[in-house]
Design a protein around this motif. Structure first.
Motif, PDB file in Angstrom:
ATOM      1  N   ILE A 105       0.834  -1.203   0.000  1.00 57.95           N
ATOM      2  CA  ILE A 105       0.000   0.000   0.000  1.00 57.95           C
ATOM      3  C   ILE A 105       0.866   1.250   0.000  1.00 57.95           C
ATOM      4  CG2 ILE A 105      -1.579   1.378   1.415  1.00 57.95           C
ATOM      5  CD1 ILE A 105      -3.022  -1.157   2.154  1.00 57.95           C
ATOM      6  N   ILE A 106       1.914   1.235   0.807  1.00 56.44           N
ATOM      7  CA  ILE A 106       2.808   2.397   0.870  1.00 56.44           C
ATOM      8  C   ILE A 106       3.479   2.621  -0.487  1.00 56.44           C
ATOM      9  CG2 ILE A 106       4.935   3.278   1.903  1.00 56.44           C
ATOM     10  CD1 ILE A 106       4.019   1.817   4.515  1.00 56.44           C
ATOM     11  N   VAL A 107       4.018   1.561  -1.064  1.00 53.74           N
ATOM     12  CA  VAL A 107       4.691   1.684  -2.358  1.00 53.74           C
ATOM     13  C   VAL A 107       3.691   2.090  -3.445  1.00 53.74           C
ATOM     14  CG1 VAL A 107       5.884   0.381  -4.176  1.00 53.74           C
ATOM     15  CG2 VAL A 107       6.566   0.117  -1.788  1.00 53.74           C
ATOM     16  N   SER A 108       2.501   1.508  -3.407  1.00 51.77           N
ATOM     17  CA  SER A 108       1.515   1.861  -4.433  1.00 51.77           C
ATOM     18  C   SER A 108       1.060   3.304  -4.291  1.00 51.77           C
ATOM     19  CB  SER A 108       0.310   0.915  -4.366  1.00 51.77           C
ATOM     20  OG  SER A 108      -0.444   1.134  -3.194  1.00 51.77           O
ATOM     21  N   TYR A 109       0.990   3.806  -3.066  1.00 49.40           N
ATOM     22  CA  TYR A 109       0.613   5.207  -2.887  1.00 49.40           C
ATOM     23  C   TYR A 109       1.710   6.140  -3.414  1.00 49.40           C
ATOM     24  CZ  TYR A 109      -1.028   9.555  -0.885  1.00 49.40           C
ATOM     25  OH  TYR A 109      -1.463  10.847  -0.733  1.00 49.40           O
ATOM     26  N   LEU A 110       2.960   5.757  -3.155  1.00 50.93           N
ATOM     27  CA  LEU A 110       4.068   6.618  -3.561  1.00 50.93           C
ATOM     28  C   LEU A 110       4.326   6.593  -5.064  1.00 50.93           C
ATOM     29  CD1 LEU A 110       6.555   5.895  -0.629  1.00 50.93           C
ATOM     30  CD2 LEU A 110       5.073   7.899  -0.950  1.00 50.93           C
ATOM     31  N   CYS A 111       4.277   5.410  -5.692  1.00 46.54           N
ATOM     32  CA  CYS A 111       4.643   5.369  -7.107  1.00 46.54           C
ATOM     33  C   CYS A 111       3.808   4.417  -7.958  1.00 46.54           C
ATOM     34  CB  CYS A 111       6.123   5.014  -7.250  1.00 46.54           C
ATOM     35  SG  CYS A 111       6.546   3.379  -6.642  1.00 46.54           S
ATOM     36  N   GLY A 112       2.825   3.733  -7.385  1.00 47.27           N
ATOM     37  CA  GLY A 112       2.061   2.747  -8.144  1.00 47.27           C
ATOM     38  C   GLY A 112       1.259   3.330  -9.285  1.00 47.27           C
TER      39      GLY A 112
END
Length: 126
Positions: free
Chosen positions: A14-21
């Motif tokens: 979720i964190i990665v997808s929010y930042l660059c997904g």
């Protein structure tokens, strides 16, 4: 272990997808998806709930109680049938994402209840 694995990778995802997904998907599909960043994260959270439901489903199958997965699936489908149009009409894409996440949460709740119920019942028989 599997629960921690799903939760840790899910929260990290979720964190990665929010930042660059959304940017990666925008690049791949050549369409601007940046306005849908939050919706993407809600869908990702629904996917985590689905993975957790699959874990409860496997536990029920191991206990030879796979039929008890059905109430959660039927309840989830009924919720989607009754409320999806309204949510999408009122909130748009976010409404669809919310309906998906709620329907996965419904299945997970049923799965957890039945796993706990049958584990307690199994411990009493021993």
């Amino acid at each position: 272990k599997q629960l921690l694995f799903i939760l840790s990778f899910g929260l990290g995802g979720i964190i990665v997808s929010y930042l660059c997904g959304v940017e990666v998907l925008s690049f791949i599909f050549k369409i601007n998806l940046v306005p849908y960043r939050v919706e993407f994260c809600v869908l990702f959270m629904g996917g985590i709930l689905l993975a957790l439901f699959y874990l409860t489903q496997l536990l029920l199958i191991i206990q030879r109680r796979q039929l008890w997965c059905l109430p959660g699936v039927v309840s989830s489908a009924l919720f989607v049938f009754l409320f999806a149009n309204w949510f999408v009409y009122k909130i748009g894409v976010m409404g669809g994402a919310i309906v998906y996440a709620i329907s996965m949460a419904i299945m997970l709740c049923f799965g957890v209840v039945f796993v706990v119920l049958f584990l307690k019942k199994g411990c009493k028989n021993e």
